[in-house]
Design a protein around this motif. Structure first.
Motif, PDB file in Angstrom:
ATOM      1  N   PHE A 143      15.099  44.083  85.030  1.00  0.00           N
ATOM      2  CA  PHE A 143      14.496  42.798  84.689  1.00  0.00           C
ATOM      3  C   PHE A 143      15.435  42.011  83.776  1.00  0.00           C
ATOM      4  O   PHE A 143      16.305  42.576  83.109  1.00  0.00           O
ATOM      5  CB  PHE A 143      13.158  42.982  83.956  1.00  0.00           C
ATOM      6  N   ALA A 144      15.218  40.718  83.744  1.00  0.00           N
ATOM      7  CA  ALA A 144      15.832  39.845  82.748  1.00  0.00           C
ATOM      8  C   ALA A 144      14.788  38.820  82.335  1.00  0.00           C
ATOM      9  O   ALA A 144      13.873  38.506  83.106  1.00  0.00           O
ATOM     10  CB  ALA A 144      17.072  39.145  83.312  1.00  0.00           C
ATOM     11  N   ILE A 145      14.890  38.332  81.120  1.00  0.00           N
ATOM     12  CA  ILE A 145      14.043  37.233  80.655  1.00  0.00           C
ATOM     13  C   ILE A 145      14.968  36.069  80.351  1.00  0.00           C
ATOM     14  O   ILE A 145      15.898  36.200  79.543  1.00  0.00           O
ATOM     15  CB  ILE A 145      13.220  37.624  79.416  1.00  0.00           C
ATOM     16  N   ARG A 146      14.736  34.949  81.005  1.00  0.00           N
ATOM     17  CA  ARG A 146      15.625  33.807  80.894  1.00  0.00           C
ATOM     18  C   ARG A 146      14.845  32.533  80.557  1.00  0.00           C
ATOM     19  O   ARG A 146      13.711  32.357  81.012  1.00  0.00           O
ATOM     20  CB  ARG A 146      16.383  33.605  82.207  1.00  0.00           C
ATOM     21  N   LEU A 147      15.478  31.670  79.771  1.00  0.00           N
ATOM     22  CA  LEU A 147      14.948  30.336  79.502  1.00  0.00           C
ATOM     23  C   LEU A 147      15.586  29.395  80.508  1.00  0.00           C
ATOM     24  O   LEU A 147      16.812  29.251  80.547  1.00  0.00           O
ATOM     25  CB  LEU A 147      15.268  29.905  78.073  1.00  0.00           C
ATOM     26  N   SER A 148      14.775  28.773  81.353  1.00  0.00           N
ATOM     27  CA  SER A 148      15.307  27.933  82.420  1.00  0.00           C
ATOM     28  C   SER A 148      14.305  26.848  82.766  1.00  0.00           C
ATOM     29  O   SER A 148      13.097  27.008  82.573  1.00  0.00           O
ATOM     30  CB  SER A 148      15.606  28.790  83.657  1.00  0.00           C
ATOM     31  N   ARG A 149      14.803  25.757  83.289  1.00  0.00           N
ATOM     32  CA  ARG A 149      13.911  24.675  83.712  1.00  0.00           C
ATOM     33  C   ARG A 149      13.230  24.988  85.039  1.00  0.00           C
ATOM     34  O   ARG A 149      12.151  24.467  85.320  1.00  0.00           O
ATOM     35  CB  ARG A 149      14.711  23.369  83.843  1.00  0.00           C
ATOM     36  N   SER A 264       9.299  21.583  75.559  1.00  0.00           N
ATOM     37  CA  SER A 264      10.639  21.704  76.104  1.00  0.00           C
ATOM     38  C   SER A 264      10.582  21.599  77.622  1.00  0.00           C
ATOM     39  O   SER A 264       9.570  21.918  78.253  1.00  0.00           O
ATOM     40  CB  SER A 264      11.244  23.050  75.696  1.00  0.00           C
ATOM     41  N   ALA A 265      11.686  21.169  78.218  1.00  0.00           N
ATOM     42  CA  ALA A 265      11.753  21.121  79.682  1.00  0.00           C
ATOM     43  C   ALA A 265      11.883  22.513  80.278  1.00  0.00           C
ATOM     44  O   ALA A 265      11.618  22.716  81.459  1.00  0.00           O
ATOM     45  CB  ALA A 265      12.933  20.255  80.124  1.00  0.00           C
ATOM     46  N   GLY A 266      12.278  23.478  79.449  1.00  0.00           N
ATOM     47  CA  GLY A 266      12.467  24.839  79.929  1.00  0.00           C
ATOM     48  C   GLY A 266      11.268  25.727  79.662  1.00  0.00           C
ATOM     49  O   GLY A 266      10.356  25.380  78.908  1.00  0.00           O
ATOM     50  N   ALA A 267      11.266  26.883  80.307  1.00  0.00           N
ATOM     51  CA  ALA A 267      10.229  27.892  80.103  1.00  0.00           C
ATOM     52  C   ALA A 267      10.884  29.265  80.185  1.00  0.00           C
ATOM     53  O   ALA A 267      12.002  29.409  80.688  1.00  0.00           O
ATOM     54  CB  ALA A 267       9.128  27.773  81.161  1.00  0.00           C
ATOM     55  N   TYR A 268      10.188  30.271  79.669  1.00  0.00           N
ATOM     56  CA  TYR A 268      10.677  31.640  79.755  1.00  0.00           C
ATOM     57  C   TYR A 268      10.177  32.262  81.057  1.00  0.00           C
ATOM     58  O   TYR A 268       8.993  32.157  81.399  1.00  0.00           O
ATOM     59  CB  TYR A 268      10.205  32.453  78.551  1.00  0.00           C
ATOM     60  N   TRP A 269      11.097  32.917  81.762  1.00  0.00           N
ATOM     61  CA  TRP A 269      10.805  33.499  83.071  1.00  0.00           C
ATOM     62  C   TRP A 269      11.182  34.974  83.083  1.00  0.00           C
ATOM     63  O   TRP A 269      12.186  35.374  82.489  1.00  0.00           O
ATOM     64  CB  TRP A 269      11.605  32.795  84.178  1.00  0.00           C
ATOM     65  N   LEU A 270      10.374  35.769  83.785  1.00  0.00           N
ATOM     66  CA  LEU A 270      10.722  37.163  84.054  1.00  0.00           C
ATOM     67  C   LEU A 270      11.432  37.186  85.402  1.00  0.00           C
ATOM     68  O   LEU A 270      10.900  36.716  86.405  1.00  0.00           O
ATOM     69  CB  LEU A 270       9.472  38.033  84.102  1.00  0.00           C
ATOM     70  N   VAL A 271      12.650  37.744  85.417  1.00  0.00           N
ATOM     71  CA  VAL A 271      13.480  37.729  86.605  1.00  0.00           C
ATOM     72  C   VAL A 271      13.750  39.167  87.053  1.00  0.00           C
ATOM     73  O   VAL A 271      13.973  40.058  86.224  1.00  0.00           O
ATOM     74  CB  VAL A 271      14.826  37.022  86.333  1.00  0.00           C
ATOM     75  N   SER A 272      13.729  39.388  88.354  1.00  0.00           N
ATOM     76  CA  SER A 272      14.031  40.709  88.899  1.00  0.00           C
ATOM     77  C   SER A 272      14.597  40.539  90.306  1.00  0.00           C
ATOM     78  O   SER A 272      14.636  39.432  90.845  1.00  0.00           O
ATOM     79  CB  SER A 272      12.771  41.589  88.936  1.00  0.00           C
ATOM     80  N   ALA A 273      15.059  41.640  90.900  1.00  0.00           N
ATOM     81  CA  ALA A 273      15.582  41.587  92.258  1.00  0.00           C
ATOM     82  C   ALA A 273      14.461  41.241  93.233  1.00  0.00           C
ATOM     83  O   ALA A 273      13.315  41.655  93.054  1.00  0.00           O
ATOM     84  CB  ALA A 273      16.216  42.926  92.634  1.00  0.00           C
ATOM     85  N   GLU A 274      14.786  40.476  94.255  1.00  0.00           N
ATOM     86  CA  GLU A 274      13.771  40.053  95.231  1.00  0.00           C
ATOM     87  C   GLU A 274      13.188  41.244  95.989  1.00  0.00           C
ATOM     88  O   GLU A 274      12.020  41.260  96.329  1.00  0.00           O
ATOM     89  CB  GLU A 274      14.383  39.053  96.207  1.00  0.00           C
ATOM     90  N   ASN A 275      14.020  42.235  96.249  1.00  0.00           N
ATOM     91  CA  ASN A 275      13.555  43.415  96.986  1.00  0.00           C
ATOM     92  C   ASN A 275      13.808  44.671  96.162  1.00  0.00           C
ATOM     93  O   ASN A 275      14.386  45.644  96.643  1.00  0.00           O
ATOM     94  CB  ASN A 275      14.263  43.516  98.344  1.00  0.00           C
ATOM     95  N   GLY A 276      13.403  44.624  94.915  1.00  0.00           N
ATOM     96  CA  GLY A 276      13.662  45.733  94.013  1.00  0.00           C
ATOM     97  C   GLY A 276      12.821  46.954  94.322  1.00  0.00           C
ATOM     98  O   GLY A 276      11.918  46.936  95.151  1.00  0.00           O
ATOM     99  N   GLU A 277      13.165  48.024  93.606  1.00  0.00           N
ATOM    100  CA  GLU A 277      12.437  49.270  93.817  1.00  0.00           C
ATOM    101  C   GLU A 277      11.018  49.168  93.252  1.00  0.00           C
ATOM    102  O   GLU A 277      10.698  48.255  92.509  1.00  0.00           O
ATOM    103  CB  GLU A 277      13.189  50.424  93.154  1.00  0.00           C
ATOM    104  N   ARG A 278      10.199  50.140  93.600  1.00  0.00           N
ATOM    105  CA  ARG A 278       8.790  50.104  93.218  1.00  0.00           C
ATOM    106  C   ARG A 278       8.408  51.342  92.410  1.00  0.00           C
ATOM    107  O   ARG A 278       7.396  51.973  92.668  1.00  0.00           O
ATOM    108  CB  ARG A 278       7.922  49.993  94.475  1.00  0.00           C
TER     109      ARG A 278
END
Length: 309
Positions: A143-149, A264-278
């Protein structure tokens, strides 16, 4: 007849350099020298008979051929990584690997991480706060947590919550700004800037219509954490970023220097692989952090309703 593939180490250099648009950053990620990356890619270009990068004094950029080839190489490495992760018992007990910014980690994530450990006592978590781009799933992060619009293509993005901007300073500094009528005089204020932030004082000044201030004057630092520390020391007014500044406001180390809070124009997002493991603990982590984000958003909304202005 077996497929003839280019040298795999050179392909790894190419994938990292293409993703970062930099030999130096690719070398840092792969723990080799920039020269090794450069020579490896030159060898790959000679093997393939094409130019993959345009080399200029200010840096490198992919050629049209290189950009097209990168999409195939990146997909191939992703498939290998996913296939490896899905092997029976492959690193079944490995830590949950998370990438996020250091200020977010220390001020929002870590204080809540004990709640996850209470639910998953046998799951270990690794938090990486280095400032580097993460490629899923090649880099080994879950996972990653990113600030992005907005979401970025190539990964799965789930919105956690937004960010609000409000000027903050120490209580003593706020008193020093007051004029004869008791109102803060912005003409006296030293603005504290964060170099790496795209939304800084110019954004707040334009949104609130605050005039007679030069958005470029003042003290400059390179992290949000340093900006908050400088403000608490009475060096000026920083642009507080909720939720990151909440702890300082609650302790009284910082106070709001104005009632004008903007989204802010940005928000915090949880990011992961589209077809990640389970793996169960990964699903558990995702569910936990989304629940924490939802609870935080509800608590924050309640606080805004009951806070006197």
């Amino acid at each position: 007849m077996p497929l003839r593939l280019p040298p795999l180490p050179a392909l790894r250099f190419f994938e990292a350099a293409g993703r970062h648009q930099s030999f130096k950053l690719a070398a840092a990620e792969l723990n080799v020298t920039p020269s090794a990356v450069s020579h490896g890619i030159v060898g790959l270009e000679e093997t393939l008979g094409v130019e993959l990068f345009v080399r200029e004094p200010r840096g490198i950029s992919l050629t049209a051929t290189g950009a097209d080839y990168l999409s195939y190489v990146s997909e191939a490495f992703s498939l290998i990584a996913i296939g490896t992760q899905r092997l029976p018992n492959h690193r079944a007990n490995r830590p949950i690997a998370l990438s996020c910014a250091p200020t977010f980690a220390s001020r929002w994530l870590l204080p809540r991480l004990q709640h996850f450990k209470a639910r998953w006592p046998n799951a270990n978590v690794t938090v990486d706060t280095s400032h580097r781009q993460v490629g899923f799933p090649v880099d080994g992060f879950d996972f990653a947590i990113r600030l992005s619009r907005a979401p970025v293509a190539g990964a799965a993005w789930t919105r956690l919550f937004g960010e609000q901007l409000v000027p903050v300073c120490s209580p003593a500094y706020l008193e020093s700004l007051r004029d004869e009528h008791g109102a803060p005089s912005w003409k006296k204020a030293t603005l504290i800037h964060v170099n790496a932030e795209s939304e800084d004082w110019q954004t707040w000044l334009e949104a609130t219509g605050t005039e007679k201030l030069d958005p470029d004057d003042g003290l400059r630092v390179d992290t949000i954490q340093l900006a908050f520390e400088a403000a608490s020391m009475g060096l000026g007014v920083a642009l507080g970023r909720k939720p990151l500044v909440d702890r300082d406001l609650e302790s009284g180390a910082l106070v709001e220097a104005a009632f004008d809070t903007i989204d802010s124009a940005g928000a915090y997002w949880l990011v992961s692989a589209e077809n990640g493991e389970r793996r169960p603990e990964l699903l558990g982590f995702r569910q936990w952090i989304l629940a924490e984000a939802e609870q935080f958003s509800c608590d924050d909304a309640s606080a805004d309703i009951h806070t006197p202005q």
